[in-house]
Write a protein that holds these residues in place. Structure first.
Motif, PDB file in Angstrom:
ATOM      1  N   GLY A   1      51.297  29.769  38.725  1.00 13.89           N
ATOM      2  CA  GLY A   1      51.660  30.834  39.655  1.00 13.89           C
ATOM      3  C   GLY A   1      51.025  32.153  39.250  1.00 13.89           C
ATOM      4  O   GLY A   1      50.515  32.911  40.085  1.00 13.89           O
ATOM      5  N   ALA A   2      51.024  32.435  37.942  1.00 23.61           N
ATOM      6  CA  ALA A   2      50.398  33.663  37.439  1.00 23.61           C
ATOM      7  C   ALA A   2      48.886  33.612  37.599  1.00 23.61           C
ATOM      8  O   ALA A   2      48.255  34.618  37.968  1.00 23.61           O
ATOM      9  CB  ALA A   2      50.770  33.866  35.971  1.00 23.61           C
ATOM     10  N   TYR A   3      48.282  32.451  37.336  1.00 21.35           N
ATOM     11  CA  TYR A   3      46.825  32.325  37.455  1.00 21.35           C
ATOM     12  C   TYR A   3      46.360  32.585  38.886  1.00 21.35           C
ATOM     13  O   TYR A   3      45.350  33.271  39.111  1.00 21.35           O
ATOM     14  CB  TYR A   3      46.370  30.929  37.024  1.00 21.35           C
ATOM     15  CG  TYR A   3      46.555  30.621  35.557  1.00 21.35           C
ATOM     16  CD1 TYR A   3      46.740  31.629  34.613  1.00 21.35           C
ATOM     17  CD2 TYR A   3      46.553  29.302  35.095  1.00 21.35           C
ATOM     18  CE1 TYR A   3      46.911  31.337  33.267  1.00 21.35           C
ATOM     19  CE2 TYR A   3      46.707  28.997  33.755  1.00 21.35           C
ATOM     20  CZ  TYR A   3      46.895  30.018  32.837  1.00 21.35           C
ATOM     21  OH  TYR A   3      47.057  29.723  31.512  1.00 21.35           O
ATOM     22  N   ILE A   4      47.089  32.043  39.847  1.00 15.57           N
ATOM     23  CA  ILE A   4      46.733  32.288  41.249  1.00 15.57           C
ATOM     24  C   ILE A   4      46.919  33.769  41.575  1.00 15.57           C
ATOM     25  O   ILE A   4      46.138  34.364  42.322  1.00 15.57           O
ATOM     26  CB  ILE A   4      47.580  31.407  42.182  1.00 15.57           C
ATOM     27  CG1 ILE A   4      47.265  29.920  41.946  1.00 15.57           C
ATOM     28  CG2 ILE A   4      47.334  31.771  43.643  1.00 15.57           C
ATOM     29  CD1 ILE A   4      45.816  29.532  42.201  1.00 15.57           C
ATOM     30  N   GLY A   5      47.935  34.384  40.974  1.00 11.09           N
ATOM     31  CA  GLY A   5      48.137  35.816  41.154  1.00 11.09           C
ATOM     32  C   GLY A   5      46.979  36.639  40.605  1.00 11.09           C
ATOM     33  O   GLY A   5      46.573  37.646  41.203  1.00 11.09           O
ATOM     34  N   PHE A   6      46.418  36.222  39.475  1.00  5.36           N
ATOM     35  CA  PHE A   6      45.245  36.913  38.936  1.00  5.36           C
ATOM     36  C   PHE A   6      44.095  36.878  39.945  1.00  5.36           C
ATOM     37  O   PHE A   6      43.403  37.884  40.157  1.00  5.36           O
ATOM     38  CB  PHE A   6      44.790  36.265  37.617  1.00  5.36           C
ATOM     39  CG  PHE A   6      45.562  36.707  36.405  1.00  5.36           C
ATOM     40  CD1 PHE A   6      45.626  38.048  36.059  1.00  5.36           C
ATOM     41  CD2 PHE A   6      46.204  35.780  35.603  1.00  5.36           C
ATOM     42  CE1 PHE A   6      46.338  38.459  34.934  1.00  5.36           C
ATOM     43  CE2 PHE A   6      46.910  36.176  34.473  1.00  5.36           C
ATOM     44  CZ  PHE A   6      46.977  37.522  34.132  1.00  5.36           C
ATOM     45  N   GLY A   7      43.897  35.706  40.543  1.00  8.75           N
ATOM     46  CA  GLY A   7      42.867  35.593  41.573  1.00  8.75           C
ATOM     47  C   GLY A   7      43.162  36.493  42.755  1.00  8.75           C
ATOM     48  O   GLY A   7      42.259  37.119  43.331  1.00  8.75           O
ATOM     49  N   GLY A   8      44.444  36.588  43.114  1.00  9.28           N
ATOM     50  CA  GLY A   8      44.845  37.442  44.229  1.00  9.28           C
ATOM     51  C   GLY A   8      44.605  38.911  43.950  1.00  9.28           C
ATOM     52  O   GLY A   8      44.142  39.658  44.825  1.00  9.28           O
ATOM     53  N   PHE A   9      44.900  39.345  42.725  1.00 12.27           N
ATOM     54  CA  PHE A   9      44.677  40.753  42.388  1.00 12.27           C
ATOM     55  C   PHE A   9      43.189  41.075  42.360  1.00 12.27           C
ATOM     56  O   PHE A   9      42.755  42.129  42.853  1.00 12.27           O
ATOM     57  CB  PHE A   9      45.311  41.103  41.047  1.00 12.27           C
ATOM     58  CG  PHE A   9      45.150  42.557  40.686  1.00 12.27           C
ATOM     59  CD1 PHE A   9      45.716  43.552  41.463  1.00 12.27           C
ATOM     60  CD2 PHE A   9      44.411  42.936  39.570  1.00 12.27           C
ATOM     61  CE1 PHE A   9      45.568  44.902  41.148  1.00 12.27           C
ATOM     62  CE2 PHE A   9      44.253  44.276  39.248  1.00 12.27           C
ATOM     63  CZ  PHE A   9      44.828  45.263  40.039  1.00 12.27           C
ATOM     64  N   LEU A  10      42.390  40.157  41.805  1.00 16.32           N
ATOM     65  CA  LEU A  10      40.944  40.368  41.789  1.00 16.32           C
ATOM     66  C   LEU A  10      40.405  40.480  43.209  1.00 16.32           C
ATOM     67  O   LEU A  10      39.569  41.347  43.512  1.00 16.32           O
ATOM     68  CB  LEU A  10      40.251  39.229  41.036  1.00 16.32           C
ATOM     69  CG  LEU A  10      38.729  39.326  40.920  1.00 16.32           C
ATOM     70  CD1 LEU A  10      38.312  40.602  40.205  1.00 16.32           C
ATOM     71  CD2 LEU A  10      38.175  38.096  40.203  1.00 16.32           C
ATOM     72  N   TYR A  11      40.893  39.620  44.101  1.00 13.61           N
ATOM     73  CA  TYR A  11      40.502  39.691  45.510  1.00 13.61           C
ATOM     74  C   TYR A  11      40.839  41.059  46.103  1.00 13.61           C
ATOM     75  O   TYR A  11      40.031  41.652  46.825  1.00 13.61           O
ATOM     76  CB  TYR A  11      41.220  38.586  46.287  1.00 13.61           C
ATOM     77  CG  TYR A  11      41.095  38.700  47.787  1.00 13.61           C
ATOM     78  CD1 TYR A  11      40.016  38.131  48.451  1.00 13.61           C
ATOM     79  CD2 TYR A  11      42.055  39.377  48.545  1.00 13.61           C
ATOM     80  CE1 TYR A  11      39.889  38.240  49.836  1.00 13.61           C
ATOM     81  CE2 TYR A  11      41.941  39.491  49.914  1.00 13.61           C
ATOM     82  CZ  TYR A  11      40.851  38.920  50.553  1.00 13.61           C
ATOM     83  OH  TYR A  11      40.730  39.043  51.916  1.00 13.61           O
ATOM     84  N   THR A  12      42.019  41.575  45.791  1.00 16.40           N
ATOM     85  CA  THR A  12      42.454  42.874  46.316  1.00 16.40           C
ATOM     86  C   THR A  12      41.564  44.007  45.815  1.00 16.40           C
ATOM     87  O   THR A  12      41.201  44.900  46.578  1.00 16.40           O
ATOM     88  CB  THR A  12      43.918  43.147  45.914  1.00 16.40           C
ATOM     89  OG1 THR A  12      44.738  42.040  46.306  1.00 16.40           O
ATOM     90  CG2 THR A  12      44.448  44.404  46.586  1.00 16.40           C
ATOM     91  N   VAL A  13      41.206  43.948  44.541  1.00 17.04           N
ATOM     92  CA  VAL A  13      40.338  44.980  43.966  1.00 17.04           C
ATOM     93  C   VAL A  13      38.942  44.927  44.586  1.00 17.04           C
ATOM     94  O   VAL A  13      38.377  45.954  44.987  1.00 17.04           O
ATOM     95  CB  VAL A  13      40.244  44.814  42.430  1.00 17.04           C
ATOM     96  CG1 VAL A  13      39.189  45.756  41.842  1.00 17.04           C
ATOM     97  CG2 VAL A  13      41.595  45.059  41.781  1.00 17.04           C
ATOM     98  N   VAL A  14      38.397  43.727  44.686  1.00 14.61           N
ATOM     99  CA  VAL A  14      37.028  43.561  45.173  1.00 14.61           C
ATOM    100  C   VAL A  14      36.885  43.992  46.634  1.00 14.61           C
ATOM    101  O   VAL A  14      35.875  44.582  47.027  1.00 14.61           O
ATOM    102  CB  VAL A  14      36.583  42.092  44.994  1.00 14.61           C
ATOM    103  CG1 VAL A  14      35.300  41.801  45.762  1.00 14.61           C
ATOM    104  CG2 VAL A  14      36.390  41.782  43.512  1.00 14.61           C
TER     105      VAL A  14
END
Length: 273
Positions: free
Chosen positions: A36-49
């Motif tokens: 769940g946290a790993y997918i969240g990391f991907g989500g935050f990176l997507y938001t930043v990019v």
């Protein structure tokens, strides 16, 4: 060949189903939390990019780059190790082949889904506390969350089907790979495709929507995001459930029917239970 054939993947999927259903509850909880946290990391990176990329390269290319950045989430899950509910929608192939029981699958799903939720919420809280979700990043996070929480049931449901068809295909293809680089490429393209296409992933949405709820009281971010009162009202527990229920149902159908069931029917004569 340096990779498994589809028939060999079907056998590997059954073995994987047996292994996942044999995990201790504590293992499911810990690995589910991490996923769940790993997918969240991907989500935050997507938001930043994607915070301002569209104004420089256009909306389509911005979605493509954002989708590419999000792939890190499933890479972490598969390569580092994690239990992800959406990916585990493949394990019913084991029940069809007689390797595991439906009861064992449901036990895995319920525990892993709960653990994914906790991991997603925890990461959203950590991101919120860092202050990194401010200015353009925070307003982008609010727009992403409000957009998801405002989706009609039907759109969320069918977007969930299409999403997990691709996600479980990424898991399926990663099983074919015999080395890390091949696994990365097997994961990269289907995940990039689902994110760039705008499909809905239940576990990713847990993170996106939780962060949106945490940020909704920041009047500056709300103003910068240009949210209407209706969109702001959607940032609530009710809005969370409005999205997560149809998306989860769609994710189950997309993974179970279009990957697990179809590949079982195609290769059932070659599966060794």
């Amino acid at each position: 060949m340096s990779f498994k054939s589809p028939a060999d993947i079907a056998n590997s999927a059954c073995a994987t189903a047996t292994g996942k259903c044999s995990l201790r509850i504590s293992q499911m909880l810990f690995l589910g939390f991490l996923a769940g946290a790993y997918i969240g990391f991907g989500g935050f990176l997507y938001t930043v990019v994607t915070q301002d990329l569209s104004q420089y390269v256009g909306l389509g290319l911005s979605k493509l780059v954002g989708g590419a950045s999000f792939t890190v989430g499933l890479m972490l899950v598969i390569i580092a190790g994690g239990e992800l509910f959406t990916g585990n929608c493949l394990i019913p192939i084991g029940a069809l082949a007689g390797c595991v029981t439906l009861k064992e699958i449901l036990k895995n799903w319920v525990i892993v889904y709960f653990a994914n939720l906790i991991g997603s919420l925890f990461l959203a809280y950590l991101i919120y506390r860092t202050g990194l979700a401010s200015d353009a990043v925070g307003s982008n996070a609010l727009k992403i969350a409000s957009g998801k929480m405002s989706l009609p049931f039907e759109i969320a449901f069918f977007s969930g089907i299409l999403c997990n068809w691709l996600v479980v295909l990424a898991v399926w293809m990663a099983m074919a790979a015999e080395d890390i680089i091949s696994k990365i490429f097997a994961i990269f393209f289907p995940i990039m495709a689902f994110v760039a296409s705008g499909f809905e992933h239940s576990i990713a949405n847990m993170y996106f929507m939780a962060l949106g709820i945490l940020l909704k009281n920041n009047e500056g971010l709300v103003s910068q995001a240009g949210l209407s009162s209706h969109s702001l009202d959607a940032l609530s527990v009710g809005g969370f459930l409005n999205n997560i229920i149809p998306v989860t149902l769609g994710n189950i159908i997309g993974g179970v029917v279009f990957v697990a069931l179809f590949y079982y029917l195609a290769y059932k004569d070659k599966i060794k239970a």
